[in-house]
Motif scaffolding. Structure first.
Motif, PDB file in Angstrom:
ATOM      1  N   MET A   1       0.764  -1.006  -0.150  1.00 17.14           N
ATOM      2  CA  MET A   1      -0.221  -0.080   0.035  1.00 17.14           C
ATOM      3  C   MET A   1       0.865   1.252  -0.113  1.00 17.14           C
ATOM      4  O   MET A   1       2.022   1.365   0.823  1.00 17.14           O
ATOM      5  N   GLU A   2       0.481   2.327  -0.936  1.00 15.00           N
ATOM      6  CA  GLU A   2       1.373   3.286  -1.103  1.00 15.00           C
ATOM      7  C   GLU A   2       1.485   4.089   0.230  1.00 15.00           C
ATOM      8  O   GLU A   2       0.145   4.570   0.737  1.00 15.00           O
ATOM      9  N   LYS A   3       2.558   4.763   0.817  1.00  9.30           N
ATOM     10  CA  LYS A   3       2.685   5.478   1.863  1.00  9.30           C
ATOM     11  C   LYS A   3       2.994   6.934   1.440  1.00  9.30           C
ATOM     12  O   LYS A   3       4.003   7.320   0.634  1.00  9.30           O
ATOM     13  N   ILE A   4       2.497   7.905   1.866  1.00  6.03           N
ATOM     14  CA  ILE A   4       2.672   9.457   1.591  1.00  6.03           C
ATOM     15  C   ILE A   4       2.999  10.276   2.649  1.00  6.03           C
ATOM     16  O   ILE A   4       2.629  10.062   3.668  1.00  6.03           O
ATOM     17  N   ALA A   5       4.005  11.164   2.344  1.00  8.37           N
ATOM     18  CA  ALA A   5       4.537  12.032   3.240  1.00  8.37           C
ATOM     19  C   ALA A   5       3.931  13.458   2.768  1.00  8.37           C
ATOM     20  O   ALA A   5       4.223  13.905   1.512  1.00  8.37           O
ATOM     21  N   TYR A   6       3.480  14.211   3.575  1.00  5.68           N
ATOM     22  CA  TYR A   6       3.063  15.577   3.322  1.00  5.68           C
ATOM     23  C   TYR A   6       3.913  16.603   4.286  1.00  5.68           C
ATOM     24  O   TYR A   6       3.881  16.487   5.442  1.00  5.68           O
ATOM     25  N   PHE A   7       4.564  17.526   3.528  1.00  2.76           N
ATOM     26  CA  PHE A   7       5.226  18.729   4.079  1.00  2.76           C
ATOM     27  C   PHE A   7       4.431  19.838   4.530  1.00  2.76           C
ATOM     28  O   PHE A   7       4.130  20.530   3.646  1.00  2.76           O
ATOM     29  N   ASP A   8       3.998  20.162   5.844  1.00  2.00           N
ATOM     30  CA  ASP A   8       3.155  20.972   6.164  1.00  2.00           C
ATOM     31  C   ASP A   8       4.012  22.287   6.538  1.00  2.00           C
ATOM     32  O   ASP A   8       4.508  22.220   7.786  1.00  2.00           O
ATOM     33  N   CYS A   9       4.268  23.055   5.796  1.00  2.00           N
ATOM     34  CA  CYS A   9       5.356  24.269   6.035  1.00  2.00           C
ATOM     35  C   CYS A   9       4.883  25.805   6.194  1.00  2.00           C
ATOM     36  O   CYS A   9       5.070  26.451   5.502  1.00  2.00           O
ATOM     37  N   SER A  10       4.061  25.938   7.145  1.00  5.56           N
ATOM     38  CA  SER A  10       3.269  27.133   7.463  1.00  5.56           C
ATOM     39  C   SER A  10       4.402  28.089   7.957  1.00  5.56           C
ATOM     40  O   SER A  10       3.976  29.291   7.653  1.00  5.56           O
ATOM     41  N   THR A  11       5.451  27.596   8.501  1.00 10.76           N
ATOM     42  CA  THR A  11       6.426  28.584   8.710  1.00 10.76           C
ATOM     43  C   THR A  11       7.763  28.147   8.054  1.00 10.76           C
ATOM     44  O   THR A  11       8.973  28.620   8.392  1.00 10.76           O
ATOM     45  N   GLY A  12       7.644  27.660   6.893  1.00 11.22           N
ATOM     46  CA  GLY A  12       8.753  27.376   6.110  1.00 11.22           C
ATOM     47  C   GLY A  12       9.414  25.982   6.353  1.00 11.22           C
ATOM     48  O   GLY A  12       8.852  25.117   7.074  1.00 11.22           O
ATOM     49  N   ILE A  13      10.696  25.705   5.697  1.00  8.41           N
ATOM     50  CA  ILE A  13      11.371  24.338   5.861  1.00  8.41           C
ATOM     51  C   ILE A  13      12.664  24.627   5.856  1.00  8.41           C
ATOM     52  O   ILE A  13      13.180  25.552   4.882  1.00  8.41           O
ATOM     53  N   ALA A  14      13.559  23.791   6.615  1.00  6.47           N
ATOM     54  CA  ALA A  14      14.770  23.897   6.726  1.00  6.47           C
ATOM     55  C   ALA A  14      15.182  22.446   6.938  1.00  6.47           C
ATOM     56  O   ALA A  14      14.746  21.574   7.455  1.00  6.47           O
ATOM     57  N   GLY A  15      16.728  22.258   6.680  1.00  3.70           N
ATOM     58  CA  GLY A  15      17.127  20.899   6.871  1.00  3.70           C
ATOM     59  C   GLY A  15      17.151  20.367   8.255  1.00  3.70           C
ATOM     60  O   GLY A  15      16.598  19.112   8.457  1.00  3.70           O
ATOM     61  N   ASN A  16      17.160  20.959   9.206  1.00  7.43           N
ATOM     62  CA  ASN A  16      17.344  20.582  10.534  1.00  7.43           C
ATOM     63  C   ASN A  16      15.854  20.388  11.105  1.00  7.43           C
ATOM     64  O   ASN A  16      15.642  19.753  11.801  1.00  7.43           O
ATOM     65  N   ARG A 235       5.370  20.324  10.379  1.00  9.81           N
ATOM     66  CA  ARG A 235       4.650  19.119  10.442  1.00  9.81           C
ATOM     67  C   ARG A 235       4.750  18.275   9.350  1.00  9.81           C
ATOM     68  O   ARG A 235       4.404  18.464   7.913  1.00  9.81           O
ATOM     69  N   LEU A 236       5.331  17.055   9.551  1.00 15.75           N
ATOM     70  CA  LEU A 236       5.408  15.863   8.630  1.00 15.75           C
ATOM     71  C   LEU A 236       4.306  14.989   8.781  1.00 15.75           C
ATOM     72  O   LEU A 236       4.445  14.064   9.790  1.00 15.75           O
ATOM     73  N   TRP A 237       3.346  15.208   7.874  1.00 19.69           N
ATOM     74  CA  TRP A 237       2.161  14.144   7.966  1.00 19.69           C
ATOM     75  C   TRP A 237       2.584  12.666   7.200  1.00 19.69           C
ATOM     76  O   TRP A 237       2.881  13.032   5.879  1.00 19.69           O
ATOM     77  N   ILE A 238       2.458  11.619   7.800  1.00 13.98           N
ATOM     78  CA  ILE A 238       2.560  10.344   7.129  1.00 13.98           C
ATOM     79  C   ILE A 238       1.313   9.682   7.267  1.00 13.98           C
ATOM     80  O   ILE A 238       0.690   9.325   8.135  1.00 13.98           O
ATOM     81  N   GLY A 239       1.079   8.930   6.009  1.00 15.41           N
ATOM     82  CA  GLY A 239      -0.266   8.389   5.824  1.00 15.41           C
ATOM     83  C   GLY A 239      -0.174   7.478   4.704  1.00 15.41           C
ATOM     84  O   GLY A 239       0.592   7.426   3.850  1.00 15.41           O
ATOM     85  N   THR A 240      -1.310   6.575   4.645  1.00 12.91           N
ATOM     86  CA  THR A 240      -1.498   5.727   3.541  1.00 12.91           C
ATOM     87  C   THR A 240      -2.576   6.399   2.660  1.00 12.91           C
ATOM     88  O   THR A 240      -3.693   6.984   2.769  1.00 12.91           O
ATOM     89  N   ASP A 241      -2.603   5.863   1.159  1.00 11.43           N
ATOM     90  CA  ASP A 241      -3.547   6.263   0.201  1.00 11.43           C
ATOM     91  C   ASP A 241      -4.907   5.813   0.618  1.00 11.43           C
ATOM     92  O   ASP A 241      -5.216   4.665   0.760  1.00 11.43           O
ATOM     93  N   ALA A 242      -5.596   6.827   0.758  1.00 14.12           N
ATOM     94  CA  ALA A 242      -7.231   6.706   1.399  1.00 14.12           C
ATOM     95  C   ALA A 242      -8.137   6.003   0.302  1.00 14.12           C
ATOM     96  O   ALA A 242      -8.799   5.067   0.407  1.00 14.12           O
ATOM     97  N   ALA A 243      -7.738   6.093  -1.144  1.00 14.23           N
ATOM     98  CA  ALA A 243      -8.383   5.314  -2.308  1.00 14.23           C
ATOM     99  C   ALA A 243      -8.185   3.768  -2.390  1.00 14.23           C
ATOM    100  O   ALA A 243      -8.970   3.234  -2.592  1.00 14.23           O
ATOM    101  N   ALA A 244      -6.726   3.658  -2.081  1.00 15.73           N
ATOM    102  CA  ALA A 244      -6.186   2.219  -1.974  1.00 15.73           C
ATOM    103  C   ALA A 244      -7.089   1.675  -0.755  1.00 15.73           C
ATOM    104  O   ALA A 244      -7.511   0.236  -0.976  1.00 15.73           O
TER     105      ALA A 244
END
Length: 476
Positions: A1-16, A235-244
């Motif tokens: 089952m496909e696993k998805i990551a969503y980067f929620d960057c309301s205050t930006g994104i940096a490596g750390n 905020r890093l959201w990790i989930g699985t494909d809802a359609a699958a």
């Protein structure tokens, strides 16, 4: 089952921030540090993890404190470090793609070849740890595809190796442009997106916009270095494909309906030992391994490309002057449309009309709708969210007897192989006019040269040449 990551960057994104989110999402620090040892940089940095609060919200903070300085590293030096670090193949591919994209952006800013870009001692080591560590974490979490929110631009200035620079930094702005990232201002005048963070997002994420449909399983919270008017957290959201999952639930329900009560049989049979074995077996390491066996027991070929969400906008028009249609095409593509086309239809009272269809991303839906209302006579636009399968795309220049021609390649994966090869029309047309030959002759020569190059090597995704931006390729 496909696993998805969503980067929620309301205050930006940096490596750390990415590293903090990875650890918060569950990757053990000990395992991350053990795999980073393969880079051979332990004497150059100190890795510190802390649990902090940003506006009373708990998050994980990572600090890379530099010790022994290595000096300048160029792109080939960094590539060599990554390639000999004994990392998983996918981590190597992701990490190389990020640094190549970052180098290409810096090269465009400074007007030099990417190989000559040097990563300063202030940034080379911590960027390596940020990038490789993030890729290791995403691999450990079993992520198959990534999506990112629109990114805030920030403001003010930031201190860099050559003095103070405006925010967004030139390399970040170039990365935004190259990836066509939807950007906005959240009113915070700080550096919110760093070059490393921008390169991670633009290299790994297939699209930018709202969260994709998924069943949420984990959330990782990575803290930024400063306190801001709003929680400085990636905020890093990790989930699985809802359609699958919906498809599987339907399949399980139908399968169970054919059995007598008391026996529960799903795609993964329920056993008395309490372990559930599904198409992607659950193992003790916490990862979901997707095998996708068909009923005959065969493993089908992997699907080329990737799946993304697109919006289809449609409206019928029977009172619009035809001259407006050509102009409308231009403004819609400028607004971010992926494709625009018309079909002849018959409307009420036997009036001839057209059905106008626009395909765009969710991030550009509002802009395209605004153009439709502003430039046509329509009183309403229908909107449909759809899923499409699309190939990865990249550009190469090939030499022909008529001159150089840019080739658009459609790739099955970011590393190839190329499934489609298409010369750029405008280049072929200009060469045909200059050389006094037929356009098809130039196109055939370009295709032949591209096919010859393709037989020698796969076409991994590479950033476009700094001299200009290729036009977006329509495709529904």
């Amino acid at each position: 089952m496909e696993k998805i990551a969503y980067f929620d960057c309301s205050t930006g994104i940096a490596g750390n921030m990415c590293l903090g989110a990875i650890l918060s999402a569950g990757m053990p620090l000990k395992e991350l540090l053990a795999q980073l040892k393969g880079l051979g940089l332990e004497d150059e940095y100190e890795f510190t993890v802390a649990h902090v609060k940003r506006q009373e919200q708990a998050a994980t903070s990572v600090t890379i404190k530099l010790g022994h300085a290595h000096g300048h590293r160029h792109l080939p030096d960094i590539e060599a470090l990554i390639q000999r670090a004994n990392l998983p193949d996918r981590v190597v591919q992701w990490s190389l793609a990020i640094f190549r994209e970052l180098a290409a952006a810096e090269a465009a800013v400074h007007g030099i070849p990417a190989e000559q870009v040097h990563f300063h001692e202030v940034g080379a080591t911590d960027a390596l740890i940020d990038v490789v560590g993030t890729c290791l974490g995403l691999h450990w979490l079993g992520v198959d595809r990534m999506v990112c929110s629109p990114l805030p631009v920030g403001g003010g200035t930031v201190k860099a190796a050559h003095g103070r620079l405006p925010v967004p930094a030139p390399a970040v702005l170039e990365l935004f442009r190259r990836a066509q990232v939807p950007i906005y201002s959240n009113g915070i005048n700080r550096e919110l997106v760093t070059p490393t963070g921008a390169a991670i997002a633009t290299s790994l994420c297939e699209s930018f916009g709202p969260p994709p449909a998924m069943v949420l399983q984990q959330v990782g919270l990575g803290a930024g270095s400063h306190d801001l008017p709003m929680p400085n957290i990636l905020r890093l959201w990790i989930g699985t494909d809802a359609a699958a999952i919906a498809d599987r639930s339907s399949s399980v329900h139908n399968h169970r309906a054919g059995h007598s009560p008391g026996h529960s049989h799903s795609d993964g049979h329920s056993h008395s030992d309490g372990h559930s074995h599904s198409d992607g077996h659950s193992h003790s390491d916490g990862h979901s391994h997707d095998h996708h066996h068909d009923p005959a027991g065969n493993t089908p070929e992997p699907q080329p490309g990737y799946t993304e969400s697109v919006v289809e906008l449609q409206t019928q028009l029977d009172d619009l002057t035809p001259q407006a249609i050509g102009y409308l095409y231009d403004v819609l593509f400028q607004a971010g449309a992926l494709d625009v086309f018309t079909q002849a239809i018959g409307m009420k009272k036997n009036r001839p009309g057209i059905l106008l269809t626009v395909v765009c991303t969710q991030a550009n839906q509002a802009a395209c709708q605004s153009r439709l209302f502003a430039e046509t006579t329509t009183l309403g636009v229908r909107c449909t969210l759809q899923q499409r399968r699309t190939l990865y795309r990249t550009w190469r220049s090939v030499n022909t007897v008529y001159g150089a021609v840019d080739i658009k390649a459609g790739l099955a994966t970011p590393q190839g192989p190329a499934l489609n090869l298409q010369p750029e029309y405008e280049t072929c047309a200009q060469l045909a006019r200059d050389q006094g030959v037929g356009w098809k002759r130039v196109q055939w020569a370009a295709i032949a040269a591209a096919q010859a190059l393709y037989t020698q090597q796969d076409w991994p995704l590479q950033p476009p040449e700094p001299q200009g931006t290729k036009p977006s390729a329509p495709g529904g």
